[in-house]
Scaffold this active site. Structure first.
Site, mmCIF file in Angstrom:
data_model
loop_
_atom_site.group_PDB
_atom_site.id
_atom_site.type_symbol
_atom_site.label_atom_id
_atom_site.label_comp_id
_atom_site.label_asym_id
_atom_site.label_seq_id
_atom_site.Cartn_x
_atom_site.Cartn_y
_atom_site.Cartn_z
ATOM 1 N N ASP A 1 -76.475 -138.251 -13.379
ATOM 2 C CA ASP A 1 -76.009 -137.162 -14.048
ATOM 3 C C ASP A 1 -76.015 -137.230 -15.477
ATOM 4 O O ASP A 1 -76.048 -138.535 -15.861
ATOM 5 C CB ASP A 1 -74.403 -137.019 -13.851
ATOM 6 C CG ASP A 1 -74.324 -136.407 -12.228
ATOM 7 O OD1 ASP A 1 -75.250 -136.374 -11.629
ATOM 8 O OD2 ASP A 1 -73.197 -135.779 -12.157
ATOM 9 N N HIS B 1 -74.813 -142.291 -13.949
ATOM 10 C CA HIS B 1 -74.952 -141.614 -14.940
ATOM 11 C C HIS B 1 -75.855 -142.329 -15.878
ATOM 12 O O HIS B 1 -75.701 -143.502 -16.252
ATOM 13 C CB HIS B 1 -73.641 -141.499 -15.686
ATOM 14 C CG HIS B 1 -72.370 -140.693 -15.119
ATOM 15 N ND1 HIS B 1 -71.764 -141.135 -14.000
ATOM 16 C CD2 HIS B 1 -72.122 -139.466 -15.099
ATOM 17 C CE1 HIS B 1 -70.766 -140.173 -13.522
ATOM 18 N NE2 HIS B 1 -70.968 -139.218 -14.256
#
Length: 258
Positions: free
Chosen positions: A72, A221
């Site tokens: 992400d 992430h």
């Protein structure tokens, strides 16, 4: 419930049914603020959460040794580049849920993600918190991200309509409209917590390795904030998966929930 699978900013132990219900409410109902605003998150998503929010995709039930790695908040210069290199080293495919503003700023890096065979998901244009955003504004922001994805997509990547809400926070009205637009909301089975600067890189790796199983969707992430933990935990994860015969696939579709 296994209390070790819940991380809190201060020690709290879930030792009763009432406490379990309160913990779920604390995570999913923003108007309720128990525990003096203490932050917590599930590392291994509890089956109760999957049951309550069954319209989301949390994992892919399978007997095959397949795991779905997701990233992400990118694309982020250097961090995403490093991530692509280590994935290539292990012949791993993944799914990147990208922020529209970051795509606009780093179009070449966005193209590189796709050229490496990974799939793309929408993560809103400005990383909006659904709970704190009106439904109209939220959907408009999703549309902005979708337009940028279409502008810079390679091949048919723009046809794969995957969405992950920033912070995992989404109103029912927002979910309904996303579904009408053809999006599949992809959540996660395992949260690495690489974004949490209060945990060690070793703890981040442990979060993944102690919980991973066939069909898991794992969230990392590719951001500057997460990079220290990511650069330790991701190679450990890839090495473990490879040595134990797992295939690492990108998400290209999401089946309707049973």
């Amino acid at each position: 419930m296994n209390a070790s699978n819940v991380i809190w900013s201060k020690p709290i132990y879930i030792n009763s049914r009432k406490a379990a219900v309160q913990s779920i409410a604390a995570f999913f109902l923003p108007l309720q603020k128990p525990y003096n605003h203490m932050k917590f998150y599930w590392v291994k998503t509890h089956w109760i959460i999957k049951k309550i929010f069954s319209g989301f995709t949390w994992n892919f039930p399978t007997t095959k040794k397949i795991v779905y790695l997701t990233f992400d908040d990118g694309p982020t210069p250097e961090v995403t580049d490093w991530t692509l290199s280590i994935l290539k080293e292990y012949n791993a495919q993944a799914t990147f849920f990208c922020i529209g503003a970051n795509i606009k700023t780093n179009p070449d890096l966005f193209s590189k993600i796709q050229q490496h065979g990974h799939t793309i998901g929408n993560h809103t244009y400005n990383h909006l918190n659904g709970w704190h955003t009106t439904t109209q504004e939220y959907i408009e922001n999703v549309d902005l991200c979708e337009n940028v994805i279409k502008e810079f997509s390679v091949g048919n990547n723009s046809d794969i309509k995957l969405f992950r809400p920033p912070y995992g926070k989404l109103k029912r009205s927002q979910f309904k409209l996303l579904k009408q637009k053809g999006y599949k909301v992809i959540m996660w089975d395992i949260l690495s917590a690489d974004f949490d600067t209060t945990i060690s890189p070793e703890k981040c790796a442990e979060n993944v390795l102690k919980n991973i199983q066939s069909g898991s969707i794992v969230i990392f992430h590719d951001s500057l904030k997460a990079s220290k933990n990511l650069k330790f935990a991701l190679p450990k994860t890839l090495d473990y998966l490879q040595k134990n015969g797992f295939e690492m696939k990108a998400i290209k579709f999401a089946p309707e929930p049973n």
